[in-house]
Scaffold this motif. Structure first.
Motif, PDB file in Angstrom:
ATOM      1  N   GLY A   7      -9.143  79.045  -6.242  1.00 23.83           N
ATOM      2  CA  GLY A   7      -7.752  79.152  -5.828  1.00 23.83           C
ATOM      3  C   GLY A   7      -7.542  78.900  -4.346  1.00 23.83           C
ATOM      4  N   LEU A   8      -6.518  79.538  -3.816  1.00 28.28           N
ATOM      5  CA  LEU A   8      -6.108  79.366  -2.423  1.00 28.28           C
ATOM      6  C   LEU A   8      -6.142  80.699  -1.695  1.00 28.28           C
TER       7      LEU A   8
ATOM      8  N   GLY B  30      -5.793  80.328 -17.586  1.00 28.36           N
ATOM      9  CA  GLY B  30      -4.374  80.395 -17.902  1.00 28.36           C
ATOM     10  C   GLY B  30      -3.652  81.617 -17.371  1.00 28.36           C
ATOM     11  N   HIS B  31      -4.350  82.471 -16.621  1.00 30.46           N
ATOM     12  CA  HIS B  31      -3.743  83.688 -16.079  1.00 30.46           C
ATOM     13  C   HIS B  31      -3.669  83.605 -14.558  1.00 30.46           C
ATOM     14  N   LYS B  32      -2.478  83.859 -14.014  1.00 32.65           N
ATOM     15  CA  LYS B  32      -2.284  83.839 -12.570  1.00 32.65           C
ATOM     16  C   LYS B  32      -2.818  85.141 -11.970  1.00 32.65           C
ATOM     17  N   TYR B  33      -3.444  85.021 -10.812  1.00 28.51           N
ATOM     18  CA  TYR B  33      -3.937  86.214 -10.125  1.00 28.51           C
ATOM     19  C   TYR B  33      -3.532  86.191  -8.660  1.00 28.51           C
ATOM     20  N   GLN B  34      -3.406  87.370  -8.094  1.00 22.45           N
ATOM     21  CA  GLN B  34      -3.217  87.608  -6.662  1.00 22.45           C
ATOM     22  C   GLN B  34      -4.098  88.802  -6.322  1.00 22.45           C
TER      23      GLN B  34
ATOM     24  N   ILE C  45       2.012  83.287   1.722  1.00 28.17           N
ATOM     25  CA  ILE C  45       1.710  81.902   1.361  1.00 28.17           C
ATOM     26  C   ILE C  45       0.201  81.700   1.419  1.00 28.17           C
ATOM     27  N   ALA C  46      -0.360  81.312   0.282  1.00 29.42           N
ATOM     28  CA  ALA C  46      -1.784  80.986   0.210  1.00 29.42           C
ATOM     29  C   ALA C  46      -1.894  79.460   0.184  1.00 29.42           C
ATOM     30  N   TYR C  47      -2.608  78.897   1.141  1.00 30.21           N
ATOM     31  CA  TYR C  47      -2.671  77.446   1.267  1.00 30.21           C
ATOM     32  C   TYR C  47      -4.081  76.928   1.537  1.00 30.21           C
ATOM     33  N   GLU C  48      -4.961  77.798   2.024  1.00 33.41           N
ATOM     34  CA  GLU C  48      -6.277  77.364   2.475  1.00 33.41           C
ATOM     35  C   GLU C  48      -7.244  77.232   1.303  1.00 33.41           C
ATOM     36  N   LYS C  49      -7.945  76.086   1.226  1.00 36.13           N
ATOM     37  CA  LYS C  49      -8.961  75.852   0.208  1.00 36.13           C
ATOM     38  C   LYS C  49     -10.327  76.068   0.828  1.00 36.13           C
ATOM     39  N   GLY C  50     -11.304  76.404  -0.005  1.00 32.90           N
ATOM     40  CA  GLY C  50     -12.657  76.610   0.501  1.00 32.90           C
ATOM     41  C   GLY C  50     -13.618  76.879  -0.629  1.00 32.90           C
ATOM     42  N   GLY C  51     -14.687  77.589  -0.340  1.00 30.14           N
ATOM     43  CA  GLY C  51     -15.723  77.887  -1.319  1.00 30.14           C
ATOM     44  C   GLY C  51     -15.378  79.066  -2.208  1.00 30.14           C
ATOM     45  N   TRP C  52     -14.154  79.131  -2.675  1.00 27.35           N
ATOM     46  CA  TRP C  52     -13.684  80.206  -3.556  1.00 27.35           C
ATOM     47  C   TRP C  52     -12.706  79.587  -4.552  1.00 27.35           C
TER      48      TRP C  52
END
Length: 75
Positions: free
Chosen positions: A21-22, A48-52, A12-19
């Motif tokens: 996405g999450l 339009g492209h999802k990344y992990q 689970i990615a939830y944290e926002k910051g100076g980057w």
């Protein structure tokens, strides 16, 4: 410790910051090259492209991740 296949369940990615996405908490990952690394996963959508993507503590990208596990809180 419980390991998950990345194709079946993502952290689970939830944290926002100076980057873009999450970002997830620190996790352990296993790669196709049989390495175990401590990383954070970054995810989002760009153009339009999802990344992990997975990055270690030195901001080096860790590729070919196939497994992951939560790091147990020692407290």
């Amino acid at each position: 410790m419980l390991w998950y296949k990345l194709k079946d369940k993502a952290p689970i990615a939830y944290e926002k910051g100076g980057w873009d996405g999450l970002r997830s908490d620190k996790i352990l990952v296993g790669t196709r090259g049989h390495k175990i690394e401590v990383v954070r996963m970054y995810e989002g959508i760009i153009d339009g492209h999802k990344y992990q993507n997975f990055y270690d503590e030195n901001d080096c990208e860790v590729k070919d991740v196939i497994l992951w596990a939560e790091i147990d809180d020692p407290f």
